[in-house]
Write an enzyme that holds these catalytic residues in place. Structure first.
Site, mmCIF file in Angstrom:
data_model
loop_
_atom_site.group_PDB
_atom_site.id
_atom_site.type_symbol
_atom_site.label_atom_id
_atom_site.label_comp_id
_atom_site.label_asym_id
_atom_site.label_seq_id
_atom_site.Cartn_x
_atom_site.Cartn_y
_atom_site.Cartn_z
ATOM 1 N N ASN A 7 -66.277 63.282 41.293
ATOM 2 C CA ASN A 7 -65.815 63.491 42.655
ATOM 3 C C ASN A 7 -64.738 64.568 42.589
ATOM 4 O O ASN A 7 -63.601 64.298 42.220
ATOM 5 C CB ASN A 7 -65.256 62.176 43.208
ATOM 6 N N ARG A 90 -70.395 63.783 44.002
ATOM 7 C CA ARG A 90 -70.199 63.447 45.415
ATOM 8 C C ARG A 90 -69.915 64.741 46.188
ATOM 9 O O ARG A 90 -69.038 65.516 45.791
ATOM 10 C CB ARG A 90 -69.006 62.505 45.561
ATOM 11 N N HIS A 180 -68.517 58.995 54.896
ATOM 12 C CA HIS A 180 -68.569 57.689 54.195
ATOM 13 C C HIS A 180 -70.003 57.161 54.095
ATOM 14 O O HIS A 180 -70.214 55.958 53.945
ATOM 15 C CB HIS A 180 -67.764 56.597 54.942
ATOM 16 N N ARG A 241 -54.450 60.106 59.925
ATOM 17 C CA ARG A 241 -55.303 60.779 60.916
ATOM 18 C C ARG A 241 -55.281 60.023 62.235
ATOM 19 O O ARG A 241 -55.341 58.791 62.253
ATOM 20 C CB ARG A 241 -56.750 60.855 60.414
ATOM 21 N N GLU A 385 -69.096 53.399 45.728
ATOM 22 C CA GLU A 385 -69.787 54.668 45.969
ATOM 23 C C GLU A 385 -70.247 55.311 44.667
ATOM 24 O O GLU A 385 -71.322 55.895 44.595
ATOM 25 C CB GLU A 385 -68.862 55.615 46.733
#
Ligand code: ADP
Length: 399
Positions: A7, A90, A180, A241, A385
């Protein structure tokens, strides 16, 4: 068979080496400060650790150090890099170009780089890492890319379009993509397995709540709508956020605060959310602690998150014409019983009834937390993941 899962960000390279025979993580770590110095932190599954300052001018040196650490020294887990059969990466943004896991070629790397405008922080860094990985690994080690957006490519146009002039969607590809996806795909399948039901016919609301949060309506194993949008800014309130905000409030604030578009983006992505509303922290644990001490703005922050989750559950139940299960995953979803209880409070009309005691006890384990007489099942489903990326990589190279 060993698969390396990567990643990569602009200055970091997180990795896990997974033995697919038993799906066991052998080692994991992070090379960071790429371009501004260099550091590696590495840990094996049997508890050995290696940490060092390094020199990483580019991702290539980070990959070289990663391979060296996996194969030599006290925290080595393999003898030779030839034991690694494939690398799975990823990738954040696949836009409308990539709707599934893909084998890496030069053309694929160019296309990922070409989408950088739609994911400025991520895609160019992914392309740099892919090129670096190709340099360090032999050409016969296949590389595979798994996209955060791919799972959501099944959304129908009425769910992914914004109400803007159509030609701007065509010209600039401005639409909802959702993110996601790897997590939502992993947990929704894991939940169907746990419920002992095929994904076909199952209606799930999947709540991935972490520093970044997104909620997805999963019908028949497919994403039909999701809360994140053109970027991962949209949807529920997150660590830093804002989540969903009227676009006119953005232009209004830009003028009032004298911000240019990049500064405004910073304001919404890095200074808002839990941090902005609570004034305490972007971390849910800190905010929850402040709630316990009676802090009103911290309470408002957690109330906002729970209320927004509730609204998504309601609207996605309408979108799917029913609801079989709600699942919680991610750092907050798996660990915060307060958030789960708050989100499920007053939802009897929808057939949701939590077993509050069981909910309080559940942390990070696959558990059904709804009451026996709840019409809708509620579950905590830990996400993984990296494992899904490794599984996808294995499936593709086995073809
Ligand atoms: P990311 O989106 O970066 O992958 P995570 O999924 O790890 O983030 O989630 C991080 C969030 O999970 C943080 O807000 C953290 O406070 C929260 N979290 C982790 N453990 C707990 C816990 N035991 N109780 C409440 N919140 C937790």
């Amino acid at each position: 068979m060993l698969i390396l899962v990567v990643n990569a960000g602009s200055s970091s390279l997180k990795y896990q080496l997974i033995d697919m025979d038993g799906e066991k993580v052998l080692a994991k770590g992070n090379c960071d400060r790429i371009g501004i110095g260099g550091h590696i932190a590495h840990k094996t599954s049997d508890g050995r650790k290696f940490e060092a300052d390094c020199t990483f001018p580019t991702h290539t040196e980070a990959f070289e150090k990663l391979v060296e650490t996996l194969t030599t020294g006290d925290a080595a887990v393999i003898k030779d890099m030839s034991e690694i059969s494939a690398v799975g990466h990823r990738i954040v943004q696949g836009a409308e170009v990539f709707s599934e896991t893909t084998l890496v070629t030069d053309e694929v790397i160019e296309k990922i780089d070409g989408l950088a405008e739609l994911a400025p922080v991520h895609n160019h860094a992914h392309a740099l890492a892919l090129r670096a990985c190709k340099k360090v690994f032999s050409a016969d080690v296949p590389q595979v890319v798994v996209f955060d957006t791919a799972f959501h490519q099944t959304m129908p146009p009425e769910a992914f379009m914004f109400g803007i002039p159509y030609e701007d969607y065509e010209k600039y590809h401005v639409r909802k993509y959702g993110f996601h996806g790897t997590s939502h795909r992993f947990v929704s399948k894991a939940l169907a397995d746990a419920m002992g039901r095929p994904q076909e016919g199952l209606k799930i609301v999947s709540c991935h709540l972490g520093n970044g949060s997104s909620i997805t309506a999963v019908k028949d194993g497919k994403s039909i709508d999701t809360s994140m949008g053109f970027t991962p800014l949209d949807g529920v309130i997150m660590g830093t956020r804002s989540g969903c905000i009227d676009a006119s409030a953005v232009t209004f604030l830009e003028k009032k605060l004298g911000l240019d578009p990049d500064q405004m983006s910073d304001y919404l992505n890095k200074k808002s959310g839990f941090l902005g509303v609570s004034g305490i922290s972007s971390d849910n644990r800190d905010v929850c602690q402040a709630v316990e001490k009676g802090d009103k703005r911290a309470k408002l922050t957690t109330d906002m998150l729970c209320y927004e989750i509730k609204k998504y559950i309601g609207s996605y139940t309408a979108a799917m014409n029913g609801l079989d299960a709600v699942l919680f995953t991610g750092g907050i979803g798996e660990n915060s019983c307060e958030t789960r209880e708050g989100a499920c409070e007053g939802m009897e009309y929808f057939g949701i009834k939590l077993d509050k005691e069981l909910n309080k006890k559940t942390r990070g384990t696959l558990t059904k937390i709804s009451a026996p007489d709840s019409k809708v099942e509620v579950w905590v489903v830990p996400t993984n993941e990296e494992l899904l990326i490794a599984r996808d990589t294995l499936a593709l190279i086995s073809k």
